[in-house]
Design an enzyme around this catalytic site. Structure first.
Site, PDB file in Angstrom:
ATOM      1  N   HIS A 269       0.846  -1.181   0.000  1.00 15.02           N
ATOM      2  CA  HIS A 269       0.000   0.000   0.000  1.00 15.02           C
ATOM      3  C   HIS A 269       0.895   1.249   0.000  1.00 15.02           C
ATOM      4  O   HIS A 269       1.605   1.498   0.962  1.00 15.02           O
ATOM      5  CB  HIS A 269      -0.878  -0.044   1.246  1.00 15.02           C
ATOM      6  CG  HIS A 269      -1.828   1.095   1.336  1.00 15.02           C
ATOM      7  ND1 HIS A 269      -2.952   1.173   0.558  1.00 15.02           N
ATOM      8  CD2 HIS A 269      -1.813   2.210   2.088  1.00 15.02           C
ATOM      9  CE1 HIS A 269      -3.591   2.284   0.839  1.00 15.02           C
ATOM     10  NE2 HIS A 269      -2.925   2.940   1.764  1.00 15.02           N
ATOM     11  N   ASP A 381      -7.693   1.098   2.510  1.00 18.18           N
ATOM     12  CA  ASP A 381      -7.355   2.051   3.567  1.00 18.18           C
ATOM     13  C   ASP A 381      -8.157   3.350   3.523  1.00 18.18           C
ATOM     14  O   ASP A 381      -7.655   4.386   3.929  1.00 18.18           O
ATOM     15  CB  ASP A 381      -5.847   2.373   3.458  1.00 18.18           C
ATOM     16  CG  ASP A 381      -5.351   3.225   4.606  1.00 18.18           C
ATOM     17  OD1 ASP A 381      -5.869   3.069   5.712  1.00 18.18           O
ATOM     18  OD2 ASP A 381      -4.449   4.056   4.399  1.00 18.18           O
TER      19      ASP A 381
HETATM   20 ZN   LIG Z   1      -3.363   4.678   2.934  1.00 23.33          ZN
END
Ligand SMILES: [Zn+2]
Length: 1077
Positions: A269, A381
């Site tokens: 990520h 996220d």
């Molecule tokens: Zn993030």
């Protein structure tokens, strides 16, 4: 070897500690497995020759530029900095003859991030130094060294930042003065068997401690590990072989057929900006992905997914060879482009059209460069998920959704793992939230065990996804993770694991799940509620960009499709719109728009917005010049009149401001009820009535003189003997008290007082805003337990009517901060406007404005993308309680039978309604990760709009729209414009619940154009859409502009002999039409 009976079942915890120590660093590392990991190591001359060139300032030069510079000698132990600087090393390495036959690596640890480059300029491998779990500092020189190896030359680009930027702690502001030490530059030969034993033991030791303690496999693991420690002798490496045999025997016992299946996917990520600026992200993705490409060569089973078209686009521009390698690995199925969006965007704040563009730009990119659209929408996220996403995802030709962020909820545990997520309109996607509750798994037994024990839908589906690899700052999976995964593929005691494309997982679930539970509506994230408010100017620029682009695209489409008129040439600036939308979408990244990035990121986004505003203004000017031709005047100073253009789809009557330079020509008698000279700036305020939707109205001194006076003139006066002021028109009477509060809001025709006795509105509340940890992110539940009401002062009349009445109020906030506000009522509407200008210098405070209404309702209605969402006004359950602060776009509404009040805004998002009190969050003062967040001047507006009927019987959507989209005033030199250009370009009739939102030229056919509409109130509709732009056929398309098979459902019906189409809508449906020649 001698062996005594082991009594370990009598002292399991001691044995667990013992076997743990076998793997650890510290005091035992010269006698445990760590002592055996390297056979040989050399450093310094003559084997390692180091030189360095430091780039000036914060430059990030290219390879080509860097290698031409003057390099100076460098050595281990030297420090480099400060933060954000770049240092290029030229390295000459000669492998000694003693390494013959051995796999040989170069170990280079700058304690920061770095990239290895070949001598001819190919980016080879990313490095992450330091002692954290993300550490990887080994560059493979050869898999088998010869007796005499040639000197190798290569380069290493050192970036003076770590994986998490330059803070000492994740969410702290960045330190500008950090220096990084080069702590190793050596040639090493790892002992591969010792490493293999190390990875075996990592799995076995963790199984011994994490499996149920009474289970046979836990005991077997402990026994095996203990036996291995007994056998191993650091000074006799021949003991590794029998130790490994014990390990392999333990690991050879297979799982049962009924075991849970884990589909593992590597990922890293990479926040597109967060604790670092965009410029560093360009290098982060290159470093991280280069590393993964190498792992793919060594581990053919390895699967790695990466999202965010923007990062691929940067790679394409700056690292073309790496991009090509990725394309190749994508064809092989190992590198998996995923997600379908331009960036992993915030999903609370962007408009509906922005979400559409995220997918349009993203999917186009992936299709163009990787040959297919993504079918998995990937947002591990992001801070909450809008209820319109399932429909938008479907319209973007995807059908699966991955996230795990809701595992961070700090009030309620989200009850599902694998489920159908049903959106506002009934569309659904298959959603999975990884039960390991992380997108950065380390491939350890415990995560596999959690994948089973925390799976909440295992009764219906016996599989899950595991996203592994170091993330946030990038990095990605490490070799050790892949080694552990190999060992855990099929081991009794753990679920089965296989590496796979996420699509394979979803397809498998779709095909095999007995049945799946569903969740309807938004996936509200019970954390990070401050992100609706932090970095408020940034949010304002985002809102403005969205609407400016809307107007510019619509006007450009009209000009483009009608360019034969007036001989004007106008080419729809398609590429420029793509560029601008990409920028808008970039800034919607889930740490930028929410306000959770460092100061540097906002200096970048400010520049980007400036660029957008300038370009949009130029485009709009060109389009208007084409539409209005000769009548248009480029200078306001000698204009003879004005065209007032309405880019919304309904008739509007509003006050417009004629600039001071033209005002005198418009000024009638000072007391005329048709025009009013502003006391504030000398401009002329005129009431323009009935400007048709998508049409133009002309005004000049003659038309104004001939117009009827406002039928609802405003009066402003001070109440006799009191400090209160009254603003009154024919519709409402508002009393503002000496503190600037709305003491009374009276609907004259309904004879209804809206403010309960003893209550008031426009109450400024100052809160101590100290969250638990995530400063810029969180407004916490206890915030509301104490606050201070601020008293306004100096209330005075600014405009006295008849067109506009207003009073000003000054609200001292502290010794350092002050808010000034102008409260206005016009002759056109019952809407009360609040224009604010705040100078804000606080520390962990937040400011809200509160209005209490005499309205009873268990829910309030909030605008979301292309629709509304209803949320409770009570706190019955913990789920209701958790929504103490919620996101809304242009309005929030509180209605009961027969009547309601809406609060509108032009750039705010944080709302709350508790019982009958509505609050709007105006500004916060977090200090990290941006220590300057929101300090200084801000302007914003909000308004109160009372209405008869409930929300769904109101015009709140339209009113909020026009509060954000002003009528355009275009100075004219002639007194009239061609009729063809003053009558409406589009009209939408028969369905007041349908909004025409966007008009643009089609992506793939410049002779076609696109119209996007949506049903805004939650009911069916049949709208008649007429276009004056020529077309010969109309097709219903999805947001990628591909025809939708409507199976002859009659949702589109051309009226004979007309250019009118009847469009049927389901509640909250988004309809995109393509008009073709
Ligand atoms: Zn993030």
């Amino acid at each position: 070897m001698q062996k005594h009976m082991s009594y370990l079942q009598k002292h399991p915890s001691i044995t667990r500690s013992r076997v743990n120590n076998f793997l650890g660093g510290g005091q035992w590392e010269d006698v445990n497995i760590k002592a055996a990991l390297y056979d040989l190591r050399v450093s310094g001359e003559p084997h390692v020759h180091l030189e360095v060139w430091s780039a000036p300032g914060q430059d990030r030069p290219t390879f080509e530029h860097a290698v031409k510079q003057q390099f100076k000698p460098a050595k281990v132990g030297q420090v480099f900095g400060p933060s954000w600087t770049t240092h290029w090393f030229r390295i000459r390495a000669t492998i000694p003859g003693s390494f013959a036959g051995k796999l040989t690596q170069f170990m280079f640890d700058t304690n920061s991030e770095a990239m290895v480059w070949s001598e001819d300029g190919q980016p080879l491998l990313g490095l992450t130094g330091g002692n954290g779990g993300e550490r990887h500092v080994d560059y493979l020189l050869t898999s088998c060294a010869n007796e005499s190896e040639p000197e190798r030359t290569f380069y290493i680009e050192m970036a003076c930042n770590g994986l998490f930027g330059n803070g000492d702690y994740h969410v702290h502001p960045q330190d500008r003065d950090i220096y990084y030490r080069l702590s190793s530059a050596e040639i090493v030969a790892p002992n591969q068997e010792a490493w293999a034993l190390f990875h075996d033991m990592e799995v076995i030791v963790e199984m011994a401690s994490r499996l149920p303690q009474e289970s046979p496999r836990s005991w077997q693991a402990l026994t095996a590990a203990n036996d291995i420690v007994n056998i191993f002798n650091h000074s006799d490496l021949s003991t590794i072989k029998p130790a490994r045999e014990i390990a392999q025997k333990f690991l050879s016992y297979k799982t049962s057929d009924a075991a849970h299946s884990v589909f593992a996917v590597g990922n890293c990520h990479i926040d597109t900006a967060w604790l670092w600026p965009y410029a560093e992200t360009k290098r982060k993705s290159a470093r991280s992905w280069a590393t993964q490409l190498n792992l793919m060569d060594d581990y053919p089973e390895y699967r790695f997914a990466a999202s965010q078209a923007q990062q691929f686009q940067w790679l394409l521009e700056n690292y073309p060879s790496l991009f090509e390698r990725i394309q190749k690995k994508s064809k092989d199925g190992q590198f998996i482009p995923i997600g379908g969006t331009w960036v992993e965007m915030d999903c609370n704040l962007p408009s509906g059209e922005s979400l559409v563009r995220q997918f349009l730009l993203g999917q186009q990119f992936f299709k163009q460069h990787f040959g297919e659209y993504c079918d998995v929408f990937w947002l591990p996220d992001t801070f909450g998920y809008s209820s319109q996403l399932p429909q938008i995802v479907r319209l973007a030709e995807a059908k699966y959704f991955f996230t795990q962020k809701l595992s961070w909820n700090n009030i309620n545990k989200f009850p599902h793992t694998t489920f159908r997520w049903i959106g506002l309109d009934g569309s659904h996607v298959l959603c999975h939230m990884s039960p390991a509750e992380t997108y950065g798994a380390q491939c350890r037994p415990n995560e596999l065990i959690n994948s089973v024990t925390r799976h909440k839908d295992i009764a219906y589906t016996n599989e899950s996804l595991l996203l592994f690899g170091n993330g946030d700052g990038g990095g990605g999976p490490l070799r050790s993770m892949l080694e552990r995964l190999r060992r855990m593929e099929d081991v009794d005691g753990l679920p089965k694991v296989k590496q796979a494309h996420p699509r394979e997982f979803y397809k498998h679930v779709d095909e095999t799940a007995r049945e799946l539970v569903s969740w309807k509506g938004e996936l509200y994230f019970e954390l990070h509620r401050g992100t609706y408010t932090s970095q408020s100017n940034n949010k304002r620029w985002n809102r403005q960009s969205e609407f400016l682009l809307r107007d510019a695209e619509m006007l450009s489409t009209i000009a483009h499709m009608r360019r034969s008129h007036h001989g004007a040439q106008f080419e729809y600036p398609h590429d420029e719109f793509v560029r601008l939308w990409r920028l808008v979408c970039l800034n919607q990244f889930h740490d930028v728009l929410p306000g959770s990035a460092i100061n540097m990121a906002y200096r970048d986004s400010d520049k980007i917005y400036k660029d957008i505003f300038k370009s949009v203004a130029d485009i709009r000017k060109g389009a208007l010049a084409c539409i209005y031709g000769d009548a248009l005047n480029n200078s306001e100073n000698d204009g003879t009149g004005m065209a007032v253009l309405n880019t919304t789809g309904w008739m509007r009557s509003e006050i417009i401001t004629i600039p001071q330079s033209m005002a005198s020509r418009f000024a009638l008698d000072k007391h005329d009820a048709r025009v009013q000279i502003s006391e504030r700036d000398g401009s002329a305020l005129a009431l323009v009535s009935n400007v048709p939707g998508f049409g133009t109205c002309l005004i000049n001194p003659d038309t104004l003189a001939g117009s009827k006076p406002a039928n609802s003139p405003v009066r402003v006066y001070q109440c006799a003997g009191e400090d209160s002021f009254v603003l009154e028109n024919a519709l409402v009477r508002v009393v503002i008290d000496a503190h600037g509060r709305v003491r009374s809001f009276y609907d004259l025709s309904e004879r209804r007082e809206l403010v309960p006795k003893g209550e008031s509105g426009n109450v400024f509340e100052l809160y101590n805003d100290v969250p638990l940890y995530w400063d810029a992110w969180d407004e916490e539940i206890y915030l509301r337990e104490s606050f201070k009401k601020l008293d306004g002062t100096s209330v005075a009349i600014v405009e006295a009517g008849p067109i506009l009445g207003s009073v000003s109020v000054k609200v001292p906030i502290s010794d350092d901060s002050v808010l000034t506000q102008v409260i206005s009522l016009s002759a056109a509407s019952p809407r009360l406007d609040f224009d604010c200008d705040i100078d804000w210098h606080e520390n962990r405070k937040s400011l809200k404005t509160a209005f209490t209404w005499d309205i009873t309702s268990d829910f309030a209605t909030y605008e979301t993308q292309y629709g509304v969402v209803q949320r409770p006004t009570h706190r019955n359950t913990s789920w209701d309680l958790a929504k103490f602060e919620v996101c809304a776009h242009k309005f929030a509404d509180l209605s009961e039978y027969g009547y309601g009040v809406a609060m509108l805004n032009d750039c705010k998002y944080g709302h709350s309604t508790i019982a009958n009190t509505m609050t709007l969050s105006l500004i916060r003062a977090p200090k990290s990760p941006d220590e300057h967040c929101d300090m200084g001047r801000h302007k914003f507006r909000y308004a109160i709009y009372p209405h008869k009927g409930t929300f769904s019987e109101s015009r709140v959507v339209q009113e909020a729209y026009q509060f954000n989209v002003p009528l355009l005033h275009i100075p004219l030199s002639g007194t009239e414009i061609a009729d063809a250009n003053s009558s409406p370009f589009f009209s939408v009739t028969g369905a007041p619940n349908v909004v025409l939102d966007a008009v643009k030229v089609a992506e793939d056919d410049k002779q076609s154009f696109i119209v996007r509409m949506y049903e805004a109130y939650g009911g069916h509709a049949r709208a008649l859409l007429t276009s004056r732009l020529h077309s010969s056929s109309i097709t219903k398309v999805n947001i990628l502009e591909h025809p939708i098979d409507d199976d002859g459902d009659g949702s589109l019906h051309m009226l004979p002999h007309s250019n009118t189409v009847e469009v049927a809508f389901k509640p909250f449906e988004i309809v995109t039409l393509m008009f073709s020649q």
